[in-house]
Design an enzyme around this catalytic site. Structure first.
Site, PDB file in Angstrom:
ATOM      1  N   LYS A 178     122.117  44.534  31.892  1.00 56.75           N
ATOM      2  CA  LYS A 178     122.498  43.184  32.324  1.00 56.75           C
ATOM      3  C   LYS A 178     121.379  42.588  33.166  1.00 56.75           C
ATOM      4  CE  LYS A 178     124.843  41.609  35.862  1.00 56.75           C
ATOM      5  NZ  LYS A 178     124.176  40.292  36.120  1.00 56.75           N
ATOM      6  N   SER A 230     120.261  44.269  45.889  1.00 62.16           N
ATOM      7  CA  SER A 230     120.452  44.268  47.333  1.00 62.16           C
ATOM      8  C   SER A 230     121.154  45.538  47.797  1.00 62.16           C
ATOM      9  CB  SER A 230     121.284  43.052  47.748  1.00 62.16           C
ATOM     10  OG  SER A 230     122.619  43.182  47.265  1.00 62.16           O
ATOM     11  N   GLU A 251     117.712  51.300  43.433  1.00 62.46           N
ATOM     12  CA  GLU A 251     116.465  50.822  44.037  1.00 62.46           C
ATOM     13  C   GLU A 251     116.822  49.527  44.735  1.00 62.46           C
ATOM     14  OE1 GLU A 251     113.700  49.096  45.357  1.00 62.46           O
ATOM     15  OE2 GLU A 251     113.077  48.425  43.373  1.00 62.46           O
ATOM     16  N   CYS A 285     110.418  44.028  46.994  1.00 59.59           N
ATOM     17  CA  CYS A 285     110.917  44.986  47.984  1.00 59.59           C
ATOM     18  C   CYS A 285     109.789  45.723  48.696  1.00 59.59           C
ATOM     19  CB  CYS A 285     111.845  46.002  47.310  1.00 59.59           C
ATOM     20  SG  CYS A 285     113.338  45.274  46.627  1.00 59.59           S
ATOM     21  N   GLU A 381     115.745  42.065  55.741  1.00 57.88           N
ATOM     22  CA  GLU A 381     114.853  41.678  54.656  1.00 57.88           C
ATOM     23  C   GLU A 381     114.923  40.167  54.423  1.00 57.88           C
ATOM     24  OE1 GLU A 381     113.627  43.517  50.357  1.00 57.88           O
ATOM     25  OE2 GLU A 381     115.764  43.354  50.777  1.00 57.88           O
TER      26      GLU A 381
END
Length: 479
Positions: A178, A230, A251, A285, A381
């Site tokens: 997806k 996230s 991840e 990231c 973040e």
């Protein structure tokens, strides 16, 4: 006059299909803020169909020889190269990324990564046989896990899809992938290309939102769920997958410390860190987003970094002078701007700190100094073109500041002192440590973090092994 929107469709069992209930969502080009396509908003029936197709295709793909899987992946890599211009154009419309940089910095690594896993397909082996009990020989088999449910993010839609499907397919698994609901176009194009090479059902794409992803992870068919996203999404996936003890690969976020010591080449470090922090609008990231610089060179380094930020350009995809394009969506723009709006009084915006233009979701390259370790922008973040700067007094304090976040994906150290570089790389609690550079990746080396950055590895033989399971076979020598 209304422009007709392009119609994207799911790819299930070798066929392009609308959502079973006909629902769609608009897809927006972030460089313009205007819709250019519609994509299926898939529900349970679509997920069921994709999982059934992948399950039906699994036995034959599992039993294909490693050389057959290798040949298929090499054909996919060749086909991606042959249609590179089309893929780049679609990805640029998908994300607003600069055309030139997408062609030079994303497509070649993608093709190389597919070829790496094509080679890895022929190394799917267990340990050699041996007699560990009298009269018995033991063999270790390494096998594919089965159907893999995979959810890719919006920051690198094409490349992250490759990181997921290439090792899974090489190991003999089948895939239901997806893409993000904001960036499905390039994944659908890849499905079109891959569909001309792989047997029906081996590779499937289901478009949709977070509810679609949740239905995939909770589905009883997949043996493994893999997500790049996230921390919140990763936690939800881990919780959902735990209900049937499904294997999980996560991840997630990052907050990379960039530790600059007093002996570093200030001009070169500032230039390289600016590129590593602002590339892809900081939507990475591993971005060089959190600089820690020795107090003796702090002011000089901040000035150099601010100048690099001022010289960095963002703009439309066809502008050859831009380093990065827009943020992905209005919510992301709001999130990045919010961090700057909420800065404490002791912080100072050295460059940027504002939206660029009235069309699209562009944000200026931004540098913020004067920050403290417990400030929101240090601990959380941002995922935008924002680089923060803090000062430190000595190696111990630099290390303490670097490790004092919940993320643990990537980091870098800038120094000419080899011993110090080795000490820092040993003690930095991050899955990757770069020395005098930041952000290069190669297919042969693992990518993945610790703590709230998730677990499991992408790329490398380690990432390949994540898509396999181990079986012990023991046979009697007397039979």
């Amino acid at each position: 006059m209304t422009t007709e929107l392009r119609r994207l469709r799911n790819y299930i069992g070798g066929e392009f299909k609308d959502a079973a209930d006909g629902r769609t969502t608009e897809v927006v080009n972030p460089a313009t803020g205007e819709a250019y396509a519609t994509a299926p908003l898939s529900g349970q029936a679509d997920v069921d169909a994709a999982m059934a197709a992948a399950a039906a295709a699994f036995p034959a793909w599992r039993d294909a020889t490693p050389s057959e899987r290798q040949k298929a992946l090499l054909k996919i890599a060749d086909a991606f190269e042959a249609r590179a211009e089309e893929l780049v154009a679609t990805e640029s419309e998908n994300t607003g990324k600069p055309l030139g940089l997408t062609a030079s910095e994303e497509l070649p690594p993608m093709v190389d990564q597919i070829r790496f896993f094509a080679g890895a397909a022929r190394l799917l082996e267990g340990r050699s046989a041996g007699e560990y009990m009298e009269g018995m020989t033991s063999i270790v088999r390494r096998e594919p896990v089965g159907v893999c449910a995979q959810v890719a993010p919006w920051n690198y839609p094409m490349m992250m899809a490759v990181w997921k499907f290439a090792p899974a397919l090489a190991a003999g698994n089948t895939v239901v992938l997806k893409p993000s609901d904001t960036t499905p176009a390039s994944t659908i194009l890849m499905a079109e290309i891959i569909g001309e090479i792989l047997p029906k059902g081996v590779f499937n794409v289901v478009c949709g939102d977070r509810d679609t992803g949740r239905a995939m992870v909770e589905h009883s068919t997949p043996a493994m769920a893999s997500i790049t996203g996230s921390v919140r999404a990763g936690m939800q996936v881990a919780e959902s997958a735990s209900k049937d003890v499904k294997r999980v690969h996560l991840e997630l976020g990052g907050k990379a410390p960039v530790v600059v010591f007093e002996d570093a080449d200030i001009a070169k470090a500032a230039e390289d860190i600016a590129v590593a922090g602002f590339f892809n609008a900081g939507q990475d990231c591993t971005a060089a987003c959190r600089v820690l610089v020795h107090e003796s060179i702090h002011d000089e380094f901040v000035a150099a970094l601010a100048k690099n930020a001022a010289d960095t350009k963002t703009g439309q995809p066809d502008d050859e002078d831009v380093l990065y394009g827009p943020l992905n969506n209005p919510n992301q723009l709001k999130q990045v701007a919010g961090f700057i709006e909420r800065l404490p009084a002791h912080a100072k915006v050295e460059a940027g700190g504002h939206q660029v233009g009235e069309k699209g979701y562009f944000y200026a390259p931004t540098v913020v100094s004067g920050l403290k370790q417990d400030d929101e922008i240090i601990q959380n973040e941002v995922f935008g073109p924002v680089i923060t700067v803090q000062s430190f007094t000595d190696e111990d304090q630099a290390l303490a500041y670097a490790n004092d976040v919940e993320f643990a994906l990537a980091s870098s150290v800038w120094t000419k002192d080899h011993g110090r570089a080795m000490r820092m790389s040993k003690n930095l609690d991050f899955g990757c440590v770069w020395i005098n550079t930041h952000i290069p990746l190669v297919a042969e080396m693992p990518h993945g973090g610790y703590k709230k950055s998730g677990y499991g590895k992408d790329l490398s033989a380690y990432g390949f092994e994540d898509y396999t399971r181990i079986k012990h076979v023991m046979t009697s020598l007397d039979s």
